[in-house]
Design a protein around this motif. Sequence first.
Motif, PDB file in Angstrom:
ATOM      1  N   ASP A   1      68.325  31.109  58.898  1.00 57.11           N
ATOM      2  CA  ASP A   1      67.872  29.731  58.858  1.00 57.11           C
ATOM      3  C   ASP A   1      67.534  28.968  60.021  1.00 57.11           C
ATOM      4  O   ASP A   1      67.836  29.850  61.099  1.00 57.11           O
ATOM      5  CB  ASP A   1      68.754  28.797  57.968  1.00 57.11           C
ATOM      6  N   GLN A   2      67.347  27.847  60.108  1.00 54.74           N
ATOM      7  CA  GLN A   2      67.053  27.136  61.679  1.00 54.74           C
ATOM      8  C   GLN A   2      68.430  27.226  62.522  1.00 54.74           C
ATOM      9  O   GLN A   2      69.474  27.071  61.976  1.00 54.74           O
ATOM     10  CB  GLN A   2      66.643  25.663  61.446  1.00 54.74           C
TER      11      GLN A   2
ATOM     12  N   SER B   1      65.050  35.337  52.393  1.00 50.42           N
ATOM     13  CA  SER B   1      65.922  34.316  52.404  1.00 50.42           C
ATOM     14  C   SER B   1      67.215  34.592  53.548  1.00 50.42           C
ATOM     15  O   SER B   1      67.208  35.643  53.855  1.00 50.42           O
ATOM     16  CB  SER B   1      66.826  33.966  50.966  1.00 50.42           C
ATOM     17  N   PRO B   2      67.827  33.661  53.978  1.00 51.55           N
ATOM     18  CA  PRO B   2      68.789  33.784  55.097  1.00 51.55           C
ATOM     19  C   PRO B   2      69.901  34.977  54.744  1.00 51.55           C
ATOM     20  O   PRO B   2      70.170  34.914  53.620  1.00 51.55           O
ATOM     21  CB  PRO B   2      69.387  32.242  55.389  1.00 51.55           C
TER      22      PRO B   2
ATOM     23  N   ARG C   1      63.340  34.172  61.036  1.00 47.82           N
ATOM     24  CA  ARG C   1      63.528  33.093  59.982  1.00 47.82           C
ATOM     25  C   ARG C   1      63.388  33.336  58.644  1.00 47.82           C
ATOM     26  O   ARG C   1      62.438  33.969  58.163  1.00 47.82           O
ATOM     27  CB  ARG C   1      62.997  31.995  60.740  1.00 47.82           C
ATOM     28  N   ALA C   2      64.317  32.488  57.940  1.00 47.53           N
ATOM     29  CA  ALA C   2      63.989  32.418  56.222  1.00 47.53           C
ATOM     30  C   ALA C   2      62.848  31.860  55.979  1.00 47.53           C
ATOM     31  O   ALA C   2      62.092  30.859  56.649  1.00 47.53           O
ATOM     32  CB  ALA C   2      64.998  31.587  55.838  1.00 47.53           C
TER      33      ALA C   2
END
Lengths: 302, 721
Positions: free
Chosen positions: B341-342, B312-313, B258-259
Amino acid sequence: MAGGIARFLTPEQLQRLSRQTLQSRLVVEGNLAGRHRSPLRGASTEFADHRAYIEGDDPRRIDWKVFARSERYFVRRYEDETNLRVYLALDRSASMGYASADRRSKYDYACRLAAAIGYVVVKAKDSIGLCLYSDRPQVFLPARNTLLHLDNLLSVLGDQPPTLGTPTATARTLHEMAESIRKRALIIVFSDLFDDGDSIRQALAHFRKQHHDVILFHVLDPDELDFPFPRGAEFEDMENKERLLVDPRRIAAEYRAAFAQFLESCRKCCVELNIDYRLVRTDQPFDRFLRAYLEERKRLSR
Amino acid sequence: MMWTFLNPFFLWAGLAAIIPLVLHLFQRRKIVRIPFSTLRFLKLAERKSTSRIRLENFLLWLLRTLLVIFLVLAFSGPVMRSAGLGRWAPASRRDLAIVLDGSASMQYETGFLRVWESAVRSASDLIQELRPGDRASLFLALGQPRPLIEQPTADGELLRTLLKAQKPLPSISRLKPALEAARQSLEESGTREREIYLLTDGQALPWRDFLEQDETEGTGGDHEITDTRTTLFVLLAGAEQPENAYPLAASVEPLLVRAGQPARAKVAFGFCSTVQPTTAALFLNDQEIARRTVDPVQGHIQEIQFPIPPLSPGRYALRVELPPDPLPLDDVFHGVLNVRDQLPVLVVGRDHDLFFIVRALDPPEAPSGLLVHTTDPMELPDRRLTDYACLFLCNAIPLPGQAIQAVEQYVRNGGTVVLFPGDRGDPSDYGPWSILPSHPIAVRPVSPLDAARTLRLLRPDDPLFVGLRFPPGSTPTLAVRRRLEFGPLHPEAQAIIAMGDQQPFLLSRRVGRGRILFCAVPADRSWSTFPLSPFYLPMLHRIALFSTGAGATRISIEPGPLLDVSDLLFGLPDPLDLITPSGGILSVRTLQEDGRESRVVEKVTETGVYRMTATDEPLLAVNLSREESDLTPVNLERLRRHPMFRKAYFAHTPQELLQLVKKHRIGTPLAELFLWLALLTAVLETLLASRACRRVPSLSHQLPLEPSGRFSSLTPRQPPP
């Protein structure tokens, strides 16, 4: 010097031989007085035995010491001594004519040996006779004790060399000799003995039966002993002209073995018959051989 | 096996073999006649020695004749030729099949040349050696043999042109089918001689097909590569002890990166022979982010972890790199790291049904990275399902028909749906569904005495469970009060978890590019203690991660003609084109097979990172199969013992190969051997002749004769020296 003797012996050899004697090992019967033991009683200084006195005996021979002990007359007897009669039996078959390179032939060697022995015998006032034979007796000379006789005898030997193709019949000849020589004598045989072994044995036994003293000179060439021929050849029998092609190097071992067996059988035969057997090689000086032989014989006869 | 003679006219000299016989006869005629006193003893001696002399004569004649024959043979230049050649070999025509190993390991550098270049040069030499009337075919040995010229041709220029145009591919090679193809190409050669040339690097891997056979069984039903007319020449041009260090495999932990959260890359390194300690570097988007020392141990795989900083994503091109070695092709390992990301997941149900599942998917004390949305079943048609990675239906049945269609379409497009039953619906409410693994037939109460059930993984190899770890000390046991009883399974469905002995607990079915999972108990405590069990949370997380594609355990693929990349390209829209590392375009195709959709790429041969045409975002990483990196040399002795290679010639250099070829075509000269035999025969002849004419002691030396002519007995005396 007569021609026969000179053909085989030089004066130096004769001079050396004049000091030699040939003694018989056994008693012999001669017709002259000599220095050899005789089977008869004679006038020697060697006491033999006593016998009863009979009328006609020389009273000087009565043994008075025996008379003193026994009051009987006995005369002393002494051994007689006679001269020696020697007969040379010489093989002149073709095989005796074989001679290897630079050597005398066996016959020639045997003749020289016979001449030397004859000279020794005659010089000792003994008689010498001759029987020259091949397949049959060809010359027979009775025993005489003169140098002239010896010279004639040697002339006969020199005039009759072996001829090719002449076969041998040693046994038959020796039988005939044994029959013809009645009195005990010394028989000297010169031969290569290339005859049937059993027959020769019987002939020699015949001599011994007649109480002859026998000397056997087995005359051989060194080539016959060693068979040293280097390469293959066709060998021709000198007596019967038979031929055989062989490679001597390949069969030398077997030849020598067979020949050794032959010699051994001859030696054994003579030992059994109380015959003086001597192997004579033609490559050794005959006078030196004879001197050694006579000295040994003289030594043994004492 | 056959013979030829370099100087056959010398054989006339063989007539000299009768010389010994002629000499023998000639000597017989040239006889020296020697008169001798008596032949009596000669006859005796000859009688005893006749057989020995005959034998010696025969042996001497034999040895002398042999001596002459051996000398004649030696001077006539005899050559022993193998059975593979025809009677008139020097003038015969031959067909060649050249098989060139095109695998990646052929790029190994030995000194100034690569193995491939040596092999090509050797092939060129062989083509250069073609004589008028000779023909050659050309094959490239890869996973499947690639015929470059299948029918033998006499056009040497064409052969050379084709040969120069080839290069090793990032592929493995299998020599057995290639040799078989070469053999078949020569079958039409008629009376010509056949020669197969296999030019490879000596790596054991391509020979695996042969060596895995039991040698004692022979070739079984296989065709012999070599026969009376076909000869196999093998060039093993590689190094005897090749050195190679290479990244073998790589993975990223956690599966869902995840980011903003750190991660780590686990890289396994393999080694061939003893190589010096080296350093490996990890790159993300061509930027070095970590470096580690690699201390090789031969025969072992070393695993090293590289830290990955919070990112980062997005998708990142990951690269693990070792310093260049003789085989640079495998020094780099490519991968694609997907940082998310989520992840949005949608849980459908009423509030009191969702208590446990919402807290399991998004535990407040440990953020899972999942963004959980909830909705009422009646509002489901209003939701755009493609916005969610995964859909959980908890006691949501019955659903409106429109909602059922939307859910089924969602699954076909690659989504994952997990069905939990409940009290709201009865088995008949599942009737309208067409994608279920099985239609339930009843809700069965479970006796309290039989309530305790142990869950059992029926499909441990299912991607759902790869990497699934239960809390230490826990046993997958739950108490069941009621359960859904399923009807017959759909042919494409399977039970992946069983409850108790045989009763299915979780069913799975792939539909289109997606998957539907059907649980036998609800997601709350109404029927069982499943929400309270220690594997409730990890299982839900695995399902969510798998459904988003994060569960894919691989970050790269290997080259191949048709590759399924559905898991790697999940969530990306159709149509999709990729830019290859060399700048070409590679289209992603959707393939329908047995009602299931998958995304495939074809003819992937290039290694590196493939990017999306629109965004230049890295999507696929292709790495050479690391099988090729194991350069362990083939056991030549074992190969020679193999029934199919007993009549083969092996060379390690092109020069040696050419020598073998010349030796084979010309043959093995035997003049020296015959000279030795002649010498031996001469020695034997000398010994035998010397023995035949050996000196034996003369009788004069054996006779102990005194000067007076007396001798006692015949005793042996030593001959004079």
